[in-house]
Design a protein around this motif. Structure first.
Motif, PDB file in Angstrom:
ATOM      1  N   HIS A   1       0.855  -1.179   0.000  1.00  0.00           N
ATOM      2  CA  HIS A   1       0.000   0.000   0.000  1.00  0.00           C
ATOM      3  C   HIS A   1       0.891   1.229   0.000  1.00  0.00           C
ATOM      4  CE1 HIS A   1      -3.165  -2.784   0.858  1.00  0.00           C
ATOM      5  NE2 HIS A   1      -2.447  -3.267   1.860  1.00  0.00           N
ATOM      6  N   ALA A   2       0.447   2.251  -0.679  1.00  0.00           N
ATOM      7  CA  ALA A   2       1.261   3.461  -0.807  1.00  0.00           C
ATOM      8  C   ALA A   2       1.649   3.981   0.572  1.00  0.00           C
ATOM      9  CB  ALA A   2       0.485   4.523  -1.569  1.00  0.00           C
ATOM     10  N   ALA A   3       2.962   4.145   0.796  1.00  0.00           N
ATOM     11  CA  ALA A   3       3.451   4.682   2.067  1.00  0.00           C
ATOM     12  C   ALA A   3       3.747   6.161   1.866  1.00  0.00           C
ATOM     13  CB  ALA A   3       4.687   3.915   2.536  1.00  0.00           C
ATOM     14  N   LEU A   4       2.678   6.914   1.679  1.00  0.00           N
ATOM     15  CA  LEU A   4       2.804   8.341   1.387  1.00  0.00           C
ATOM     16  C   LEU A   4       1.834   9.106   2.269  1.00  0.00           C
ATOM     17  CD1 LEU A   4       2.647   7.951  -2.474  1.00  0.00           C
ATOM     18  CD2 LEU A   4       4.696   8.561  -1.173  1.00  0.00           C
ATOM     19  N   ASP A   5       2.134  10.382   2.475  1.00  0.00           N
ATOM     20  CA  ASP A   5       1.179  11.233   3.164  1.00  0.00           C
ATOM     21  C   ASP A   5       0.174  11.722   2.119  1.00  0.00           C
ATOM     22  OD1 ASP A   5      -0.227  13.294   4.413  1.00  0.00           O
ATOM     23  OD2 ASP A   5       1.410  13.572   5.843  1.00  0.00           O
TER      24      ASP A   5
ATOM     25  N   GLU B   1      -2.395  13.531   2.211  1.00  0.00           N
ATOM     26  CA  GLU B   1      -2.914  14.904   2.266  1.00  0.00           C
ATOM     27  C   GLU B   1      -1.969  15.876   1.582  1.00  0.00           C
ATOM     28  OE1 GLU B   1      -5.850  15.221   3.456  1.00  0.00           O
ATOM     29  OE2 GLU B   1      -5.923  13.211   4.311  1.00  0.00           O
ATOM     30  N   LEU B   2      -0.691  15.504   1.532  1.00  0.00           N
ATOM     31  CA  LEU B   2       0.316  16.429   1.006  1.00  0.00           C
ATOM     32  C   LEU B   2       0.551  16.168  -0.470  1.00  0.00           C
ATOM     33  CD1 LEU B   2       2.915  16.325   3.919  1.00  0.00           C
ATOM     34  CD2 LEU B   2       0.944  17.820   3.630  1.00  0.00           C
ATOM     35  N   GLY B   3       1.229  17.109  -1.122  1.00  0.00           N
ATOM     36  CA  GLY B   3       1.571  16.957  -2.530  1.00  0.00           C
ATOM     37  C   GLY B   3       2.785  16.069  -2.708  1.00  0.00           C
TER      38      GLY B   3
ATOM     39  N   GLN C   1       6.040  17.820  -1.568  1.00  0.00           N
ATOM     40  CA  GLN C   1       6.049  17.908  -0.102  1.00  0.00           C
ATOM     41  C   GLN C   1       6.450  16.578   0.515  1.00  0.00           C
ATOM     42  OE1 GLN C   1       2.025  19.545   0.476  1.00  0.00           O
ATOM     43  NE2 GLN C   1       2.924  20.976   1.934  1.00  0.00           N
TER      44      GLN C   1
ATOM     45  N   ARG D   1       0.876  21.192  -6.446  1.00  0.00           N
ATOM     46  CA  ARG D   1       0.489  21.015  -5.046  1.00  0.00           C
ATOM     47  C   ARG D   1      -0.657  20.017  -4.885  1.00  0.00           C
ATOM     48  NH1 ARG D   1       1.058  23.958  -0.707  1.00  0.00           N
ATOM     49  NH2 ARG D   1      -1.164  24.046  -0.347  1.00  0.00           N
ATOM     50  N   LYS D   2      -1.025  19.370  -5.970  1.00  0.00           N
ATOM     51  CA  LYS D   2      -2.150  18.428  -5.895  1.00  0.00           C
ATOM     52  C   LYS D   2      -1.874  17.358  -4.835  1.00  0.00           C
ATOM     53  CE  LYS D   2      -3.253  15.536  -9.408  1.00  0.00           C
ATOM     54  NZ  LYS D   2      -3.903  15.072 -10.642  1.00  0.00           N
ATOM     55  N   PRO D   3      -2.808  17.144  -3.904  1.00  0.00           N
ATOM     56  CA  PRO D   3      -2.550  16.140  -2.863  1.00  0.00           C
ATOM     57  C   PRO D   3      -2.524  14.728  -3.452  1.00  0.00           C
ATOM     58  CG  PRO D   3      -4.777  16.989  -2.663  1.00  0.00           C
ATOM     59  CD  PRO D   3      -4.093  17.833  -3.699  1.00  0.00           C
TER      60      PRO D   3
ATOM     61  N   LYS E   1      -3.793  12.060  -2.579  1.00  0.00           N
ATOM     62  CA  LYS E   1      -5.056  11.301  -2.610  1.00  0.00           C
ATOM     63  C   LYS E   1      -5.806  11.508  -3.919  1.00  0.00           C
ATOM     64  CE  LYS E   1      -7.457  14.738   0.223  1.00  0.00           C
ATOM     65  NZ  LYS E   1      -8.009  14.992   1.545  1.00  0.00           N
TER      66      LYS E   1
ATOM     67  N   ASP F   1       5.542   6.646  -4.858  1.00  0.00           N
ATOM     68  CA  ASP F   1       5.941   5.750  -3.776  1.00  0.00           C
ATOM     69  C   ASP F   1       7.331   5.178  -4.061  1.00  0.00           C
ATOM     70  OD1 ASP F   1       5.315   4.700  -1.349  1.00  0.00           O
ATOM     71  OD2 ASP F   1       4.068   3.074  -2.108  1.00  0.00           O
TER      72      ASP F   1
ATOM     73  N   ALA G   1       9.859   7.809  -3.542  1.00  0.00           N
ATOM     74  CA  ALA G   1      10.119   7.997  -2.118  1.00  0.00           C
ATOM     75  C   ALA G   1      11.042   6.908  -1.573  1.00  0.00           C
ATOM     76  CB  ALA G   1       8.799   7.999  -1.342  1.00  0.00           C
TER      77      ALA G   1
END
Lengths: 340, 254
Positions: free
Chosen positions: A88-92, A94-96, A99, A133-135, A137, A148, A151
């Motif tokens: 599963h994506a290990a990303l925040d 809410e953030l872009g 970010q 800046r698109k989040p 999600k 991902d 990252a």
């Protein structure tokens, strides 16, 4: 035998959840700069293995070293040298994208400026430079996977873990991920890849370990694994499903080696002598009055290798790859075929 | 692990929380408006009937400030639970960052939000006629006690979230926090309650803070010499839950 050149070294790793052994003495050696495939059905222990290697989960027993460091006692040293792409994506979310990458860069202690430039480099490389800046999600599945992966590569890790990297992706997204993995290997990164797709392991991995019920049941290159199962197989589709078992008993191979797929009314068995087996099969079926819709000789696919090896490990500790099967073994194999 | 890395990791994680605020201003606003709404409802709709010495608004505002700090527990718990159920926590845990920086980020952001929340409540309280006449030094001390209580609640919230790890338990706590909040002297003096209930209410750690804060603000319901209880109670809670939370976080995946 283990040498210092091993990127991953696992000896007798055990992990227990309550009554169940998730890992039952798993051994694994991955040489530096190679791609190693960990292949197995759901619940075989692939993800458990990756989580232990990535210091997310503690094993109960055994030796586990990654990039020359013990995952238990030198977790931080290991973490400095690994990248992880989980299921599963290990990303925040809410953030872009930028970010996210900048944050991970800082947490890898690149420093503020370097974290920023590294984020831009990676966004460029993975075709995400115009996401602004698109989040996350709001990203598509493929974009999310690429971010991902980006990252996971912040620090150009020595060892990269890819846990079912293409699960849930469409063929195009899958192709993108494969392309990225191939380019990484060129850069000297060691990759451990788990997958349920034999095609994926065949495409990407230098060596493959087949995992079933928490241990490695076979190990080798794709060609070596294919060779272990025997050269050719005979396939017989029987017209009357009720006579499938009877037909299975008649084939000119030991009954135990015949796998039965009731849904497809298909018998499959390894054969030593191609033409003799074919002639004999036609003869015995005709003599018994059993109609065959199709009789064919086939080279084994990696799928069959996989089913053969995992089914073999269902027998009492028959992890040597020989088919010490009985009736229940065939059942188990059928179940796996359905699961696959 | 150098001290510079510790500071930088904690700051990075705090920045993450602040970036979330910037992304979801409406959510932040709702978080600030809810206690204000409660204050206005109790002040104008429910209040007046309470038997306290002096003006009820002067009694209510310090109580509501205290209640807001206690209810902050829910917010912390929700945020931690959400984080734990997201994949990103795996990436944090597989990075060579400072142990516990994730929690520090959470703590810093929650404390900041609570501090802002307190100022908003004080402003609204002032607008509806609440006055503090204990002097500016005491008023600052009162705000300090409130934030100390919030800090204790924060670590209880983190611990509960780590133990439960599921959204259902957050809901259970969201419900349970109401009777606990109301079984205090936030809205009514324990003198007006049946004996056994009054005793319980007086022993509620939240009541200790409310009483001390009222005293420091010079509001009715305050009793001199109770500040120590409002310091000791949160410290005791911290002494229990801070190590439990940190330990539990460190043992994720074992």
């Amino acid at each position: 035998m283990a040498t210092t050149g091993d990127a991953i070294l696992v000896e007798g790793a055990r992990k227990r959840y309550g009554e169940k052994d998730a890992l039952a003495g798993l051994d694994l050696t991955v040489r530096r700069g190679t791609v190693h495939g960990l292949l197995g059905p759901n619940g075989a222990g692939k993800t458990t293995t990756v989580r232990i290697l990535a210091t997310l989960l503690r094993h109960d027993e055994g030796l586990v070293r990654v990039a020359g460091h013990d995952v238990r006692t030198e977790a931080r040293e290991v973490r400095r040298r690994i990248g992880l792409l989980g299921q599963h994506a290990a990303l925040d979310e809410e953030l872009g994208g930028r970010q996210n990458l900048e944050m991970f860069g800082r947490l890898h202690h690149l420093g503020a400026r370097r974290a920023g430039t590294r984020a831009d480099e990676l966004l460029e490389r993975f075709g995400l430079a115009d996401t602004g800046r698109k989040p996350v999600k709001q990203y598509s599945g493929g974009m999310r996977r690429r971010l991902d992966l980006a990252a996971s590569l912040i620090t150009e890790p020595e060892v990269l873990f890819l846990d079912e990297p293409t699960t849930g992706l469409d063929p195009r997204g899958r192709g993108e991920v494969w392309e990225s993995v191939r380019s990484l290997v060129g850069g000297g990164t060691t990759v451990l890849l788990t997958t349920q797709y034999l095609e994926e392991a065949d495409q990407l991995a230098d060596r493959i370990s087949v995992v079933d019920q928490g241990r490695v049941v076979a190990d080798g290159t794709a060609d070596e694994l294919k060779a272990r199962v025997g050269v050719d197989r005979i396939h017989v589709v029987v017209r009357d499903g009720a006579r499938l078992d009877e037909a299975a008993g008649l084939l000119p191979v030991p009954r135990a080696e015949v796998s039965v797929d009731a849904d497809r009314r298909l018998l499959s068995a390894p054969v030593a002598d191609r033409m003799a087996s074919l002639t004999e099969t036609v003869r015995v079926l005709a003599a018994a009055g059993i109609d065959a819709e199709d009789i064919a000789l086939r080279r084994p696919t990696l799928d069959e290798v996989f089913l053969h090896l995992t089914a073999a490990s269902d027998g009492a500790g028959a992890s040597d790859g020989s088919d010490g099967s009985d009736g229940s073994d065939t059942d188990a194999r059928q179940e796996r075929e359905v699961a696959a | 692990m150098s001290a510079a890395y510790v500071v930088s990791d904690c700051w990075t994680m705090t920045r993450r929380e602040l970036a979330h605020w910037a992304r979801q201003p409406v959510q932040v606003l709702v978080g600030l408006v809810f206690p204000v709404m409660m204050l206005l409802m109790f002040g104008y709709l429910v209040g007046g009937g309470r038997s306290v010495d002096g003006d009820y608004v002067d009694f209510l505002v310090p109580g509501m400030l205290t209640l807001t700090m206690v209810f902050g527990l829910e917010g912390t718990m929700t945020a931690v639970t959400q984080d734990l159920n997201k994949g990103v926590i795996d990436r944090f845990r597989a990075m060579p960052m400072t142990d516990g920086a994730v929690l520090v980020g959470r703590a810093a952001a929650d404390m900041l939000q609570s501090a802002v929340g307190l100022l908003v409540m004080v402003g609204v309280g002032y607008a509806i006629g609440w006055r503090a006449d204990g002097g500016p030094g005491n008023a600052l001390g009162a705000l300090g006690l409130l934030l100390l209580l919030r800090f204790a609640m924060l670590w209880i919230g983190i611990f509960l979230a780590l133990v439960a790890g599921r959204a259902e338990l957050v809901q259970a706590v969201q419900i349970l926090v109401w009777p606990i909040g109301f079984l205090s002297n936030a809205f009514a003096s324990p003198d007006s309650m049946p004996g056994w209930l009054g005793t319980f209410v007086e022993w509620n750690p939240m009541s200790a803070t409310a009483t001390a804060v009222r005293d420091l603000f010079g509001n009715p319901g305050g009793e001199p010499g109770h500040v120590w209880a409002a310091v000791v109670w949160p410290l005791v809670l911290l002494a229990v839950f801070f190590p439990l939370a940190v330990r539990k976080f460190g043992r994720l995946g074992k």
